[in-house]
Design a protein around this motif. Structure first.
Motif, mmCIF file in Angstrom:
data_model
loop_
_atom_site.group_PDB
_atom_site.id
_atom_site.type_symbol
_atom_site.label_atom_id
_atom_site.label_comp_id
_atom_site.label_asym_id
_atom_site.label_seq_id
_atom_site.Cartn_x
_atom_site.Cartn_y
_atom_site.Cartn_z
ATOM 1 N N ILE A 212 0.842 -1.200 0.000
ATOM 2 C CA ILE A 212 0.000 0.000 0.000
ATOM 3 C C ILE A 212 0.876 1.249 0.000
ATOM 4 O O ILE A 212 2.054 1.208 0.359
ATOM 5 C CB ILE A 212 -0.929 0.023 1.233
ATOM 6 N N THR A 213 0.290 2.360 -0.416
ATOM 7 C CA THR A 213 1.040 3.616 -0.416
ATOM 8 C C THR A 213 0.632 4.532 0.722
ATOM 9 O O THR A 213 1.339 5.500 1.018
ATOM 10 C CB THR A 213 0.846 4.366 -1.746
ATOM 11 N N ALA A 214 -0.500 4.260 1.378
ATOM 12 C CA ALA A 214 -0.955 5.079 2.505
ATOM 13 C C ALA A 214 -1.863 4.239 3.387
ATOM 14 O O ALA A 214 -2.457 3.251 2.937
ATOM 15 C CB ALA A 214 -1.686 6.323 2.017
ATOM 16 N N SER A 215 -1.982 4.662 4.655
ATOM 17 C CA SER A 215 -2.828 3.947 5.598
ATOM 18 C C SER A 215 -3.412 4.925 6.600
ATOM 19 O O SER A 215 -2.721 5.854 7.048
ATOM 20 C CB SER A 215 -2.008 2.881 6.337
ATOM 21 N N VAL A 216 -4.678 4.709 6.955
ATOM 22 C CA VAL A 216 -5.313 5.503 8.017
ATOM 23 C C VAL A 216 -5.955 4.536 8.995
ATOM 24 O O VAL A 216 -6.648 3.599 8.607
ATOM 25 C CB VAL A 216 -6.348 6.504 7.463
ATOM 26 N N ASP A 217 -5.679 4.769 10.279
ATOM 27 C CA ASP A 217 -6.092 3.849 11.333
ATOM 28 C C ASP A 217 -7.078 4.524 12.266
ATOM 29 O O ASP A 217 -6.780 5.560 12.856
ATOM 30 C CB ASP A 217 -4.862 3.398 12.132
ATOM 31 N N TYR A 218 -8.264 3.908 12.434
ATOM 32 C CA TYR A 218 -9.286 4.433 13.333
ATOM 33 C C TYR A 218 -9.661 3.421 14.415
ATOM 34 O O TYR A 218 -10.704 3.560 15.046
ATOM 35 C CB TYR A 218 -10.533 4.840 12.535
ATOM 36 N N VAL A 219 -8.791 2.420 14.619
ATOM 37 C CA VAL A 219 -9.074 1.411 15.646
ATOM 38 C C VAL A 219 -8.011 1.434 16.742
ATOM 39 O O VAL A 219 -8.302 1.234 17.910
ATOM 40 C CB VAL A 219 -9.222 0.007 15.018
ATOM 41 N N GLY A 220 -6.740 1.668 16.381
ATOM 42 C CA GLY A 220 -5.701 1.889 17.376
ATOM 43 C C GLY A 220 -5.056 0.654 17.963
ATOM 44 O O GLY A 220 -4.292 0.771 18.914
ATOM 45 N N THR A 221 -5.315 -0.531 17.413
ATOM 46 C CA THR A 221 -4.666 -1.727 17.951
ATOM 47 C C THR A 221 -3.241 -1.836 17.405
ATOM 48 O O THR A 221 -2.932 -1.362 16.312
ATOM 49 C CB THR A 221 -5.446 -2.988 17.568
#
Length: 310
Positions: A212-221
């Motif tokens: 992947i070229t980017a990642s956004v995390d909304y869970v935080g594990t």
């Protein structure tokens, strides 16, 4: 006015139906008659007292930062809005007190506000501000644009579902983690769904062999952040809105959402253009705020929960 207020910290049931003084506009603020208030995970954390180290807190306290309603009074210096205007707002003050959205009225600065989208009702409009701003600003921090392959963690939730749609509109290929029951929902938003949990890296590589070229995390594990670090070429393009320590240790960036009138107006425009759909799983009357928070705490909400004010 009536509000759901607390005089102590604890479980959602510390919120009680309370009579409070009506807010009055200062020189630079407006008063809004609240029609609906969005429910967010930060709300029950605020009620529990978990945010006392991040903001000054004063009791009695009224939670809630997401609002949709009608301007009912305007301060003398305000030129952006007039009485009768329908607005949405991410009304996060610098301190927590009896100034939240779980009330019949709230005061706000124009920097918190934007015109309400005309194509949706008040309940859906109130679900947009915090989650929409979080999604938009985190994607910007990750530099997401045309041709990117983006991994969205918790893609079926309130923030994640907005991030999927915004990233698709920006021209990115979106891979979203969610439970199997939400995979068809993610497909309807334009994402390629994958199950979270053990084997996530391998499942993502089946879809994107080059990573992947980017990642956004909304869970935080830690599992989600480590998976992104394994899959991404440039760790600085991995963003988390949940865990500042874990993401920075992995070489990524932490994003903390902020009120931004221009961004909120942009989100409103995307809704009216049909680019951004707002999913409301359930509405509750304001007096049932504790029930709404309990439902949110379960962690399996698709889209958003909303409180409505008669």
């Amino acid at each position: 006015m009536k509000a759901m207020a607390q005089t102590e910290y604890g479980d959602p049931e510390v919120l009680t139906w309370t009579e409070l003084d009506d807010p009055t506009p200062g020189p630079d603020t407006v008063v809004i008659d609240v029609k609906a208030a969005g429910v967010n995970p930060v709300d029950w954390k605020l009620v529990a007292g978990y945010l006392q180290g991040a903001f000054p807190h004063y009791l009695p306290l009224v939670p809630g930062w997401d609002v949709a309603g009608v301007v009912s009074a305007v301060g003398p210096a305000v030129q952006e809005y007039a009485v009768g205007d329908e607005v949405i707002g991410y009304v996060r003050h610098d301190h927590m007190a009896a100034n939240g959205a779980y009330a019949e009225r709230i005061s706000a600065h124009p920097r918190h506000l934007a015109p309400k989208p005309t194509s949706v009702d008040m309940a859906a409009a109130s679900a947009l501000p915090l989650a929409g701003l979080t999604a938009l600003q985190s994607l910007r921090l990750a530099g997401v644009g045309e041709g990117d392959t983006v991994l969205v963690h918790a893609a079926a939730g309130g923030v994640g579902s907005f991030a999927v749609q915004i990233a698709v509109d920006l021209g990115a290929t979106v891979i979203g983690t969610a439970s199997e029951s939400n995979h068809e929902y993610l497909r309807s938003l334009g994402a390629i769904p994958v199950a979270y949990g053990d084997g996530l890296v391998e499942r993502v590589r089946e879809i994107a062999p080059d990573g992947i070229t980017a990642s956004v995390d909304y869970v935080g594990t830690s599992e989600a952040i480590e998976a992104s670090a394994t899959l991404i070429a440039d760790p600085s393009r991995s963003v988390s809105n949940v865990d500042p320590t874990a993401i920075t240790e992995a070489g990524g960036r932490y994003g903390f959402v902020r009120p931004q009138a221009d961004d909120l107006a942009h989100l409103s425009m995307l809704v009216d253009k049909g680019v951004l759909a707002v999913e409301v799983q359930q509405t509750f009357p304001l007096a049932d705020a504790a029930k709404a928070l309990r439902t949110n705490m379960d962690g399996h909400v698709r889209g958003k929960l909303v409180l409505t004010v008669d």
